[in-house]
Design a protein around this motif. Structure first.
Motif: not given
Length: 143
Positions: A5-17
């Protein structure tokens, strides 16, 4: 199943991620997080994943390609592409895997399968758009 699984981040909600990473990792998926943010995103230690930092926004396609390459190098034969806002369960991952196997058995080589999307505002199915390549010249195509 050897699925990454690849998850792309850009200023993410850390708890959700973190919840998403832990859900996917609990199903024995290799989780690769590709951080497209200008600075590193510090995720909690509880999140089990492989982290790639792009050093800035390289664009969604480049970030996805880096994550896919990482999963393939780790031996994954299938890769699930997500972004930081995705909501997914292991049961959906398993159903996508089963559908891919079924379609591949019936049709031969298959490039991708995906879920039916439901708009969280209207609770209605989002109709997919199918784009077919247009021949330009010889073996060149435009989508």
């Amino acid at each position: 199943m050897s699925t990454g699984a690849v998850i792309i981040l850009y200023h993410p909600d850390k708890e959700h991620v973190t919840r998403m990473i832990n859900e996917l990792a609990s199903g024995e998926l290799r989780v690769t997080v590709v951080d497209n943010s200008p600075t590193r995103t510090a995720l909690p230690e509880a999140a089990t994943h492989h982290y790639l930092f792009c050093g800035g926004n390289v664009g969604i396609a480049e970030a996805q390609n880096r994550g896919i390459e990482d999963c393939l190098e780790a031996g994954c034969s299938e890769v699930l592409i997500l972004d930081q806002d995705s909501k997914i369960s292991l049961s959906i991952v398993r159903r996508l895997h089963e559908h891919l196997q079924s379609v591949t058995g019936a049709e031969g080589r298959v490039a991708a399968v995906g879920p039916m999307l439901i708009c969280e505002f209207s609770n209605k199915q989002v109709k997919p758009k199918l784009q077919k390549a247009l021949a330009i010249k010889g073996s060149l195509s435009e989508v």
